[in-house]
Design a protein around this motif. Structure first.
Motif, short mmCIF file in Angstrom:
data_model
loop_
_atom_site.label_atom_id
_atom_site.label_comp_id
_atom_site.label_asym_id
_atom_site.label_seq_id
_atom_site.Cartn_x
_atom_site.Cartn_y
_atom_site.Cartn_z
N GLN A 34 0.84 -1.08 -0.05
CA GLN A 34 0.15 0.25 -0.02
C GLN A 34 0.85 1.25 0.13
N VAL A 128 -8.66 -1.37 -4.36
CA VAL A 128 -8.25 0.22 -3.96
C VAL A 128 -9.53 0.66 -3.52
N ASP A 135 -8.77 0.30 1.68
CA ASP A 135 -7.92 -0.78 0.81
C ASP A 135 -8.05 -2.27 1.25
N ARG A 210 -5.92 5.19 -7.04
CA ARG A 210 -7.26 5.77 -6.61
C ARG A 210 -7.45 7.17 -7.10
#
Length: 261
Positions: A34, A128, A135, A210
């Motif tokens: 992430q 996402v 997430d 995103r």
């Protein structure tokens, strides 16, 4: 009349699990992390045609290690499931959790079946969200269990050592260049604890971003863009990071499966 050879159910399942784990360990590793604007997938994969990371749906991506023909069948099944569910109900009804449950049922059935060998694959399904806390990352081992992961996860190869390296160094708020640099450094770790050289040509990199305005959040980071991003990560102490443009994933046809990936 000879007496049939008896193997306890526990021993039979342990043997099947060991067989699958050995096959998965022969594959090159995949790392998923992430970062501030999404999720990055980094795989050691010199092939430009046989992908280990692929798009499933708008916000969902798939990564796998092991036998290519087996995880490619699972990927295609996931795409069909997502398309059918999105068309029948709503696009928002297609989620990584639902897809992970479908994969878990398939892998679990195959693993427990006496009539066929277990799949030598380990999967990651990621979605996402609108914010980092939304997430979702799910890891699915060969036996169909589901592990809910956060931050960073590695599968295939020497994933235990790579995962330990990531856990010690991954942090919230990393930008793409920092996350990519950490992923590459973790993939350089060999089983003996030393470092190997990995070039941009040996990497397959994709992100779920995103911040993209379109519904499809998946895009691949290729060629010069990937090289510039890696160079920017190397020079991050001297100057600010700059995110390189990434090219969207292009539809690909059926590929001839090799024995392992």
């Amino acid at each position: 009349m000879s007496t049939p050879f008896y193997v306890s159910p526990q021993q039979a399942m342990a043997d099947r699990a060991e067989y699958a784990r050995k096959g998965i360990a022969r594959g090159r590793s995949v790392v998923v992390l992430q970062y501030t604007d999404g999720i990055v997938f980094v795989a050691e994969n010199p092939s430009r045609a046989l992908h280990k990371v692929s798009e499933i749906y708008d916000r969902i991506a798939f990564a796998a290690v092991g036998k290519y023909n087996e995880f490619e069948n699972l990927r295609l099944g996931g795409v069909r499931y997502a398309d059918l569910r999105g068309y029948t109900y709503d696009r928002a009804d297609v989620t990584a959790r639902g897809l992970a449950n479908v994969y878990a049922q398939t892998l679990g059935t195959i693993f427990s079946s006496v009539g066929e060998k277990p799949y030598e694959v380990e999967l990651i399904v990621a979605e996402v969200g609108a914010a980092p806390e939304d997430d979702q990352i799910y890891r699915l081992p060969h036996d169909g269990s589901i592990v809910d992961e956060h931050g960073a996860v590695a599968v295939g190869g020497n994933s235990d050592q790579i995962g330990s390296y990531l856990d010690q160094r991954h942090r919230d708020g990393m930008n793409l260049a920092e996350a990519l640099a950490l992923a590459v450094e973790s993939l350089k770790r060999d089983a003996a604890g030393g470092d190997r050289q990995i070039t941009a040509e040996q990497l397959e990199v994709a992100v779920l971003d995103r911040t993209r305005p379109q519904q499809r959040k998946f895009k691949r980071v290729l060629g010069p863009q990937l090289a510039r991003l890696l160079d920017g990560a190397s020079a991050s102490e001297a100057e600010p990071d700059a995110e390189a443009e990434a090219e969207p994933d292009a539809p690909s046809g059926e590929e001839e499966p090799p024995p392992t990936a």
